[in-house]
Design a protein around this motif. Structure first.
Motif, short mmCIF file in Angstrom:
data_model
loop_
_atom_site.label_atom_id
_atom_site.label_comp_id
_atom_site.label_asym_id
_atom_site.label_seq_id
_atom_site.Cartn_x
_atom_site.Cartn_y
_atom_site.Cartn_z
N PRO A 70 -0.10 -8.92 -1.92
CA PRO A 70 1.40 -8.70 -1.30
C PRO A 70 1.11 -6.43 -0.80
O PRO A 70 1.63 -5.74 -0.15
CB PRO A 70 1.59 -8.19 -2.90
N ASP A 71 -0.43 -6.23 -1.04
CA ASP A 71 -0.82 -4.68 -0.17
C ASP A 71 -0.83 -4.47 0.69
O ASP A 71 -0.38 -3.50 2.19
CB ASP A 71 -2.23 -4.56 -0.83
N LYS A 127 1.91 -4.67 2.94
CA LYS A 127 2.63 -3.44 2.81
C LYS A 127 2.64 -3.08 3.76
O LYS A 127 3.50 -1.99 4.35
CB LYS A 127 3.24 -2.83 1.03
N HIS A 180 3.49 -3.44 7.07
CA HIS A 180 5.04 -3.60 7.21
C HIS A 180 5.62 -1.85 7.31
O HIS A 180 6.10 -1.50 8.39
CB HIS A 180 5.62 -3.66 5.85
N ARG A 181 4.15 -1.09 6.06
CA ARG A 181 4.51 0.74 5.99
C ARG A 181 4.83 0.76 7.78
O ARG A 181 5.20 1.98 7.86
CB ARG A 181 3.46 1.09 5.62
N ALA A 226 6.08 -13.10 2.92
CA ALA A 226 5.85 -11.91 3.31
C ALA A 226 6.36 -12.29 4.63
O ALA A 226 6.00 -10.85 5.25
CB ALA A 226 4.35 -12.54 3.50
#
Ligand code: S3P
Length: 179
Positions: A86-87, A90, A93-94, A145
């Motif tokens: 997940p990191d 993220k 996506h960030r 995801a």
């Protein structure tokens, strides 16, 4: 549309070949995350697995994700395990990245990966079963995801056409193919 396009999916789903073709068609920069890691470390993925284990590889992969996520307008082929964390999702996506899941049926992947000699996770005696088990575990994570699922059992040319259509990448960019 200048956000990064990130291709995710199982080993053998065509992330690299589709990514290269998509980059050529759209005139964007292409990065393959495994190649990037190999360039940064001066070691092949298999050597990294052998020296530092999967954990060591995942750490390098995590660092690589953070480096490439800050580049804009990129087509990025992730590794088969990248978005399972997940990191990493993220981080991708960030910076406004759009994650596309190249969805290929298990049977097709098993055929494509039958004679693979370079992927460390597949150098096992019961390869077809290992592929099936990993597939079962991973598919829900790829789906979770991603922003878009792309059916990807067909040849790269057709998959690229589908991506261009789904992302509404304009005709003008399409005509740059081969230039
Ligand atoms: C892996 C897939 C590989 C590579 C590494 C681990 C995985 O990338 O990152 O061997 O966990 O599925 P490809 O999907 O490009 O083969």
């Amino acid at each position: 549309m200048r956000e990064n396009i990130i291709l995710c999916g199982f080993m053998g789903s065509g992330k690299t070949s589709v990514g290269k073709r998509l980059a050529k068609t759209t005139g964007r920069q292409f990065i393959d995350l495994d190649d990037f890691i190999e360039e940064q470390t001066g070691k092949r993925v298999a050597e990294i697995f052998a020296a530092y284990g999967e954990e060591g590889f995942r750490q390098l992969e995590r660092e690589a994700v953070r480096s490439v996520a800050s580049v804009r307008g990129l087509i990025l082929a992730s590794g088969g395990g990248t978005v399972l964390f997940p990191d990493n999702v993220k981080a991708l996506h960030r910076t406004g990245g759009k994650i596309l899941f190249l969805n290929v049926p298990l049977r097709v992947l098993q055929m494509r990966l039958k004679n693979d000699k370079k992927r460390p996770l597949l150098q096992v005696p019961n390869r077809q079963r290992v592929i099936a088990e990993l597939y079962k575990k991973r598919i829900p994570l790829y789906r979770a995801a991603c922003d878009i699922v792309i059916p990807a059992a067909s040849p790269p040319k057709k998959v690229v056409r589908r991506i261009m259509k789904d992302l509404r990448i304009p005709e003008k960019a399409k005509n740059q193919e081969g230039v």
